[in-house]
Every structure is written in structure tokens, then in C-alpha cells.
Design a protein around this motif. Structure first.
Motif, PDB file in Angstrom:
ATOM      1  N   ALA A 603       8.537 -17.541   5.032  1.00  0.00           N
ATOM      2  CA  ALA A 603       7.581 -17.691   3.729  1.00  0.00           C
ATOM      3  C   ALA A 603       6.404 -16.823   3.831  1.00  0.00           C
ATOM      4  O   ALA A 603       5.915 -16.424   2.866  1.00  0.00           O
ATOM      5  N   GLN A 604       5.903 -17.183   4.979  1.00  0.00           N
ATOM      6  CA  GLN A 604       4.398 -16.455   5.059  1.00  0.00           C
ATOM      7  C   GLN A 604       4.637 -14.887   4.764  1.00  0.00           C
ATOM      8  O   GLN A 604       3.548 -14.155   4.793  1.00  0.00           O
ATOM      9  N   TYR A 605       5.695 -13.996   5.204  1.00  0.00           N
ATOM     10  CA  TYR A 605       5.857 -12.822   5.047  1.00  0.00           C
ATOM     11  C   TYR A 605       5.993 -12.240   3.783  1.00  0.00           C
ATOM     12  O   TYR A 605       6.448 -10.886   3.520  1.00  0.00           O
ATOM     13  N   ARG A 606       6.419 -13.018   2.772  1.00  0.00           N
ATOM     14  CA  ARG A 606       6.454 -12.803   1.455  1.00  0.00           C
ATOM     15  C   ARG A 606       7.810 -11.603   1.075  1.00  0.00           C
ATOM     16  O   ARG A 606       7.319 -10.604   0.605  1.00  0.00           O
ATOM     17  N   GLU A 609       8.194 -10.501  -2.707  1.00  0.00           N
ATOM     18  CA  GLU A 609       7.397  -9.895  -3.236  1.00  0.00           C
ATOM     19  C   GLU A 609       7.319  -8.259  -2.571  1.00  0.00           C
ATOM     20  O   GLU A 609       7.082  -7.302  -3.246  1.00  0.00           O
ATOM     21  N   LEU A 674       2.905  -7.590   4.515  1.00  0.00           N
ATOM     22  CA  LEU A 674       2.186  -8.421   3.375  1.00  0.00           C
ATOM     23  C   LEU A 674       2.356  -9.910   4.401  1.00  0.00           C
ATOM     24  O   LEU A 674       3.162 -10.140   5.365  1.00  0.00           O
ATOM     25  N   ARG A 675       1.312 -10.678   4.149  1.00  0.00           N
ATOM     26  CA  ARG A 675       1.069 -11.855   4.655  1.00  0.00           C
ATOM     27  C   ARG A 675       0.470 -12.902   3.701  1.00  0.00           C
ATOM     28  O   ARG A 675      -0.439 -12.370   3.064  1.00  0.00           O
ATOM     29  N   GLU A 676       0.835 -14.212   3.736  1.00  0.00           N
ATOM     30  CA  GLU A 676       0.187 -15.052   2.856  1.00  0.00           C
ATOM     31  C   GLU A 676      -1.190 -15.617   2.998  1.00  0.00           C
ATOM     32  O   GLU A 676      -1.645 -15.914   4.319  1.00  0.00           O
ATOM     33  N   THR A 702      -1.567  -6.661   3.388  1.00  0.00           N
ATOM     34  CA  THR A 702      -2.604  -7.842   2.878  1.00  0.00           C
ATOM     35  C   THR A 702      -3.879  -7.486   3.528  1.00  0.00           C
ATOM     36  O   THR A 702      -3.978  -7.636   4.773  1.00  0.00           O
ATOM     37  N   GLU A 721      -1.832  -6.136  -2.317  1.00  0.00           N
ATOM     38  CA  GLU A 721      -1.740  -7.164  -3.327  1.00  0.00           C
ATOM     39  C   GLU A 721      -1.910  -6.660  -4.760  1.00  0.00           C
ATOM     40  O   GLU A 721      -2.237  -5.651  -5.275  1.00  0.00           O
TER      41      GLU A 721
END
Length: 794
Positions: A603-606, A609, A674-676, A702, A721
Motif C-alpha cells: 500500500a505504501q508504494y502506491r 497511482e 512513489l511512497r506514501e 515522492t 505528486e
């Protein structure tokens, strides 16, 4: 300051590896800290004068009919009594006999014995004698893993005493084209000749030069009539070998160059270096040839496979088989590109493993500690990690760092908590074995919910205790909280004998809140924070990846953790595989523009998106390809199906083994990461950023995660982003797409600047060297450190 007095006892000083090892010590150890004397039977050649030029005194005591001769030992004792050594270092069985004999009469002075031969034919009496000779020794050195195996398995020495310290060589000397031309003229080598070289004392029972001569004869029969052999060295069997050359009709094709004081100056003359030895403990001349970039062919005996990286850094053939030697050399004659590649591989391996600085570092750290009030010497470190079977942090990040730190005097061992198929653990164990890094896996209990991992960590204390005993560990380095819990479950008395280095690896408890659904008010989070706090307070050093993480951990630990004991280390990567991949896969503007993602999927790697960004980029770059490299293919396929992209032909997904990552990335043009955004991400330094950049890929991702601010200033990173995406896509279309070669070069330069393995090793070395917990005058095995002694001050 009083210098440390080291007494070396040898069989003789001539030109062998034992003597070369001493010459490196003479030139590398600080002369204001060490004073050396040598006792030996006799001397010959130029090396004794080179040692004397470095300030070493040499005493010849003559030969002996038996190494237990009282008169022989008395002559040595008189010299030792006058010198009053602080440490005695003996090499080969004769030198070990003298060292331990003197040590029996110099109580309180530590003795080191060194086995530099390959004693394959030593009788049971000889093995028993070797064991008896080393009774007084605190440490016994083997110059290769095969010798270390002999010492423990055949000579039956305790494992705690045995150390493997490779032979080493200095960088290759510069040899001018004019000097090479003179050598060619002297030995009548034409430019059309293919020169095979070998170096060593001409004792055929050992070096088997006769097999090389027969191999050249076979090569001539097979049509390689331009093959010539030069033998550099002298000895009692030269006359017999010259007769063999005459009988074989090779008078004009084999040259006996005789003894040469600096044989390494002849290596540029040689096209292939060959060693046909019947036995070798190490094979120093192989390392010398490799350091000069000369491709090597040698027999698979003793320590030679270790020197040639089990055949990856040179060709291995069976001993006593001239046919096999001729075949291996013949293939290299026909393959100029293969010769160059083998020479380059050998040179890189020798520079990494056998450069003289590594020998000096290990001798100083392991044996010749300069001051009794300095810190406990750090040699054997147990790295304790907790990984899923899919993650590759151990292989991609830590093993290269540990290999680099070996040259600084640190030997790492790995204890890995994990789960999953045994094949994965076996592959990791095989890789560690290739790097000479001991490895064990501890299974994590996956049942019982959260209680399973916690119980695994608690029970892991026993495994750590066993590893400490088996591997003679003096330093524990747990990575993250579960391994830290396992260390905390050890008896305090056992922990207190060890150095503790905590690799905090970010803010692990907070990561579980941000990405694992853990409540910041629940008992589990409080328990994890308690583990973190307790370990921060008990650690001799703490490692973090960012300044933000360092500030947070210092605040949480309070006054118990001093700022000078909390260190920021980097996540460096070996650049060589990426450099090789860039050369192998050059990019042109005619190829489709390729975006890629490489790493874990969560989930944290999105991932959804990232797919949206790829689709938006596709509208502006119609030829765009998107490649996803991950072990989690089932998750990737579900995400593609949710987005209706599971049947498009411009998205490719596949799992890639870690060793193939450089090749795959080098065939792409742009990386995405990407990272949350969260509290815990300020403490991480993603290695995928370094991998992308070293592979020549600029990155969109990110901001604020790792060192992205520096990378943005360098011109190789832009925010992906939503609030920056339009500007970033314009940057990709206007700057990256039309200037791929320039961006590739620029990104690779940024990767080498910010993610170099060398700077990472430096940062770890600084952190490990800072530990000064104890002023114990003994090391982990009871080895008294060499300090100015009062034992002989009478």
C-alpha cells in the motif's frame, strides 16, 4: 611512546609468499609504532636487503637436523631474550616451532603461528607436530580457506584459534612500453607470438613446470605454433626441465628467464599466466598476475580456487593434466575478447580481495593492536536481520557492504529470521558462502497471529547465543526491532561481554502505524516503542539512514544515548554491475521510451497511482512502455485488472533475480518511486533511488523521502505528486526524452556521488571504529593484545 616489538620467526628469507607478506608489513605498518626483528635459518635473493632497508633486523641461526633441536632453539632464545618482544609471530612449521618454543619461555607474551603451505602430503606425525607446535599460540593463521580447513579438520586445532587472512599484493607496478619492448627483444618474442608465463621456484614436484612444457607441446600439435612459454624463477630442477624442452623439440619456444628480483615487471609481456602446481596454499603469483590484468589459468588445488573466485576470475583445470591446461589456454588464444574480459574480472577481484591494505588492516586490527587502552578489537560481527522471503535487502544492500568492510578488518556473519521455501534460504546461503560470509536461517512462526513473530524473536535468543559461541562473535548488530528483542532476551551477563550496534533501520514501530494498520495507542505499538527505547539505551552505537531519524532517536533515548554514538550511514550499492550494464545496453532515441518500477509492492508504494501516472504519460509519449519488476506478480496482476490494463501490450511485468536488476534497469529510460508521505518515511533512504540512478535513469517520485532534495538540485529527480505532475511530465517530454544519452550519463554520475559503496563502507567503518566500550587487554578469544609488555623488562 614506546614502540611495540614484534619478533618474526621464519624458516628462511628468500622470495616466497611468506617473505613477501613480511615485506608488505614492513612497508605498511607505521615505523613509529612498531619495531621488528626476524629469526630465520638462512637468507637468499634480494628480499633480505629490502627488509633491512625498512629497518628490520635479521638474525640467521643456521639450519637444524630437527625442529625440536635444543641447540637450535637456544640460539633463537638468546636473540629473543635480548630483544624482549611484545609479540611473537612465527610462520611455516619451522617458524611456528621457534615461536612457540620462545613463547614457552616468555610467559605473558602472545604468540601467533601462521601456516602458509598446503600440507596435503604431511604425515600424521607432521599433523600431530603442527598441533603441538601451536599449543602456546593464541591465534593460528591460515592464508586461505583451504588452509584454515586443514588447521581445524586435520591438525585438529580449536576453531576459536584459527583465522584466515589472505595473502596480499601491492598494486601492479607501472611498466613503460620501452621496457616491454626491451624484454621482447631480449627473449626474442615477436608481436605474433602468444606468450604464456609462469613464475616460481623451479621445483617440479611442487610447481609442475613439466606439465606446462607438455601443454605447450600439445598446443603446437593442435596448430597453436605461435605459443611460447617463459618460466621466471630458478631451482634444482631447471636442468631436467631444459632436457625435457630439448626432447620435446621446443628449444625456440620455451624461455628460462632465471631468478628475477621483481618478476611482476614481466607480467605486461605475458598474454596468459599459467600455474600448474600440484599443491598451493594460496598462489601469490596468481594474485600478482590478476592485479596486472593478465588472464589466469591454474590447477584446482589447495587455495587456488579461492584466489580465482571458484573459476569466475580465472580458468581452473585439474592438476597433472597437460591436455586440460593446453585446451584451456588454446580457447583463450582464440578468444581475444574473452581474454580481456577474464583479465578485467581477475583484476577487479584481486583489487577487492587481495590488495595489501586489506592484509595490513587485518593484521593491525586482529593481531597487532597498538595500545592496551584502546577499544576491544572488532573482528567478528553477527548481523541479525528479519526479512520476508521476497525482500532482497540482504543480497542487494548488505552483502556488498560487508564484503567492503572485510578489507577494513571486520568479518561479518549473518543470522536471518525469515520464512518461506527452503530454496530461497539455500540460495542466500550459497551466495554468502561464495562471499565467505557464514549464514544461518531461523524460521519465523507464522501461526498464532502477532504472537508468532514475537515468540520467534524470544526463542531466537538461543540461536544468537549458539552463533556467538560457534563463530566467536564479539559484536552483535541487530537490524530493526524484532532482532533487537531477541538480543534483549539474552542473559545480561552474556550481552555485557559483547559490543552492541543497533541498526535502527528507520522508525520501525512508526512504519507499522503508517502502513501496517497498527494503532498508535495500542499495546503492540507501546511494546515496540519500549523495545526501541531499551535497545537505544543499551547500544554502544546506533545506525540511522537520515539526519531526521538521528534527531528523533536521540530525543527518544534521552541522555542515555550520546550524540557521538548515533551515526548516519548511507545505503551504498556496488556501481560496477550497473556500469557494465550501461556499456552492454547502450540507449538510442530510436528505441521506445521506457518507464519502470523495481521493488516491493504494498500500500505504501502506491501502485494504482503509478499506473495512473503511466497512463497519463502515455498520452504525451505514445511509444511509452512501462515495465514493472517485482516478486509480487499476483498483486501486480490484480492492480492491472482493477485498472482495466491487464491486456494492454505496453505494460510488462516480471520477477527479476537481484543479480539481473542492473541489466533490466539499464534497458529503461526513467524510474518511478512513489511512497506514501508519512511520519516514518523521513527516516528511510530507499535503495531503489540508488539503483535507478546508477542504471542511468532519472527519477520521478515522492519528494522528502531519502535525499530527493539533493537529487532535485542535481537535475535528476522531479516530484510525481499530483500537485507537481504537470510540470514533471513537461520535464520528461522536453528534457529527458530528447536527451536520453545526456540524462543517462548525468543520472549515473549522481548515483556514484550519493550512493557509492565506498562512501557507505567509510560511514560504517567510522561508526564501528567509534566503539570504545571496554579497555579489556584481551580479545574475544583471550588473545592478549600486543602492547608494550612488562613481561620481559627485567
Amino acid at each position: 611512546m614506546k614502540r611495540i616489538r614484534i619478533l618474526h620467526t621464519l624458516c628462511r628469507i628468500n622470495s616466497g609468499g611468506v617473505e613477501q607478506r613480511r615485506l608488505l608489513l614492513a612497508r605498511g605498518l607505521p615505523k613509529d609504532r612498531y619495531e621488528h626483528r626476524v629469526i630465520c635459518q638462512d637468507t637468499g635473493g634480494t628480499l633480505p636487503e629490502l627488509l633491512r632497508a625498512e629497518g628490520w633486523q635479521i638474525h640467521e641461526i643456521g639450519t637444524t637436523p630437527h625442529i625440536l633441536s635444543p641447540s637450535w632453539h637456544n640460539r633463537a632464545w638468546k636473540i629473543a631474550k635480548d630483544f624482549k618482544p611484545d609479540l611473537i609471530h612465527g610462520a611455516v612449521i619451522e617458524g611456528a616451532a621457534l615461536a612457540n618454543g620462545i613463547g614457552m619461555r616468555c610467559l605473558g607474551v602472545p604468540v601467533i603461528s601462521e601456516e602458509t603451505s598446503d600440507p596435503v602430503n604431511r604425515s600424521w606425525r607432521g599433523n600431530l607436530l603442527m598441533r603441538a607446535m601451536c599449543l602456546r599460540s593464541k591465534v593460528v593463521i591460515g592464508v586461505s580457506p583451504s588452509v584454515g580447513q586443514y588447521l581445524t579438520s586435520t591438525a585438529k586445532l580449536p576453531e576459536r584459534k584459527v583465522r584466515v587472512i589472505n595473502n596480499a599484493v601491492s598494486p601492479a607496478p607501472a611498466v613503460s612500453d620501452e621496457e616491454i619492448a626491451k624484454q621482447r627483444f631480449k627473449f626474442r618474442f615477436s608481436r605474433a607470438d602468444f606468450v604464456i608465463g609462469s613464475v616460481g621456484r623451479v621445483v617440479d614436484e611442487h610447481k609442475r613446470f613439466s606439465d606446462l612444457i607438455r601443454a605447450v607441446s600439445i598446443m603446437h600439435d593442435n596448430g597453436f605454433t605461435n605459443a611460447k612459454l617463459i618460466i621466471i624463477g630458478d631451482g634444482p630442477d631447471r636442468v631436467n626441465l631444459e632436457r625435457l624442452v630439448q626432447e620435446s623439440g621446443l628449444k625456440d619456444h620455451v624461455v628460462f628467464a632465471g631468478y628475477q628480483g621483481e618478476a611482476r615487471r614481466f607480467y605486461p609481456l605475458i598474454d596468459v599466466f599459467a600455474l600448474a602446481s600440484a599443491h598451493e596454499a594460496f598462489g601469490l603469483v596468481l594474485a600478482e598476475a590478476m592485479m596486472a590484468g593478465v588472464p589466469v589459468v591454474a590447477t584446482r588445488v589447495g587455495g587456488i580456487p579461492h584466489v580465482l573466485d571458484q573459476g569466475d576470475a580465472g580458468r581452473l583445470v585439474p592438476p597433472f593434466e597437460p591436455d586440460a591446461m593446453a585446451d584451456a589456454i588454446g580457447k583463450l588464444i582464440q578468444d581475444a575478447d574473452g581474454r580481456k574480459k577474464l583479465g578485467d574480472t581477475g583484476r577487479k577481484y584481486a583489487e577487492t580481495h587481495f590488495l595489501c591494505q586489506a592484509l595490513l588492516s587485518r593484521n593491525r586490527r586482529t593481531l597487532y593492536i597498538a595500545d592496551p587502552m584502546t577499544q576491544k578489537p572488532m573482528r567478528n560481527i553477527l548481523f541479525i536481520t528479519w526479512d520476508s522471503p521476497e525482500t532482497r535487502y540482504l543480497e542487494r544492500l548488505f552483502l556488498p557492504i560487508f564484503t567492503g568492510l572485510r578489507a577494513r578488518g571486520y568479518r561479518f556473519h549473518v543470522l536471518q529470521f525469515s520464512w518461506g521455501a527452503e530454496q530461497i534460504a539455500e540460495a542466500r546461503a550459497a551466495l554468502c558462502a561464495k562471499l565467505d560470509i557464514p549464514y544461518r536461517k531461523i524460521n519465523i512462526v507464522r501461526r498464532l497471529g502477532a504472537a508468532g513473530p514475537f515468540s520467534s524473536a524470544v526463542l531466537g535468543a538461543r540461536a544468537i547465543k549458539q552463533a556467538v559461541s560457534d563463530w566467536q562473535i564479539d559484536t552483535l548488530m541487530p537490524r530493526s526491532l524484532m532482532p533487537a528483542l531477541a538480543v534483549l532476551r539474552m542473559r545480561k551477563s552474556a550481552r555485557d561481554t559483547l559490543n552492541i550496534v543497533f541498526d535502527a533501520d528507520g522508525l520501525a514501530a512508526d512504519e507499522r502505524v503508517d502502513f501496517g494498520g497498527l494503532s498508535p495507542h495500542g499495546i503492540t505499538y507501546r511494546f515496540l516503542r519500549d523495545i526501541e527505547g531499551a535497545f537505544l539505551r543499551r547500544s554502544d552505537a546506533v545506525l540511522t539512514r537520515t539526519e531526521s531519524a538521528r534527531s528523533i532517536l536521540l530525543a527518544r533515548a534521552g541522555s542515555a544515548l550520546k550524540p557521538q554514538n548515533c551515526h548516519v550511514v548511507s545505503n551504498g550499492i556496488d556501481a560496477d554491475p550497473f556500469t557494465d550494464a550501461l556499456q552492454h545496453f547502450p540507449k538510442t532515441t530510436k528505441e521506445p521510451f521506457t518507464l519502470c518500477y523495481c521493488g516491493s509492492i504494498g500500500a505504501q508504494y502506491r501502485l494504482p497511482e503509478m499506473l495512473d501516472i503511466a497512463c497519463k504519460m502515455k498520452t504525451q509519449i505514445p511509444e511509452l512502455q512501462f515495465r514493472i519488476f517485482s516478486q509480487y506478480q499476483d498483486v501486480v496482476q490484480r492492480a492491472l485488472k482493477d485498472k482495466g490494463l491487464h491486456e494492454v501490450n505496453w505494460i510488462e511485468c516480471k520477477a527479476v533475480p537481484s543479480e539481473k536488476v542492473p541489466d533490466e534497469l539499464a534497458q529503461c529510460d526513467l524510474g518511478i518511486a512513489l511512497r506514501e508521505p508519512s511520519f516514518s518515511t523521513q527516516a528511510i533512504l530507499p535503495i531503489k533511488l540508488g539503483e535507478y540512478l546508477l542504471a542511468g535513469l532519472p527519477v520521478i517520485g515522492t519528494p522528502g523521502v531519502g535525499n530527493t532534495e539533493q537529487l532535485c538540485e542535481f537535475g535528476v529527480f522531479r516530484s510525481a505528486e499530483a500537485y507537481d505532475l504537470e510540470k514533471t511530465l513537461s520535464w520528461v517530454v522536453d528534457e529527458v526524452l530528447p536527451n536520453r544519452a545526456l540524462m543517462r550519463e548525468k543520472s549515473h554520475a549522481a548515483g556514484k556521488k550519493y550512493f557509492s559503496l565506498e562512501s557507505t563502507v567509510d560511514s560504517y567503518d567510522a561508526a564501528l571504529s567509534s566503539i570504545s566500550k571496554r579497555s579489556d587487554p584481551f580479545d574475544g578469544e583471550g588473545l592478549e593484545m600486543a602492547a608494550p609488555s612488562t613481561a620481559n623488562d627485567r
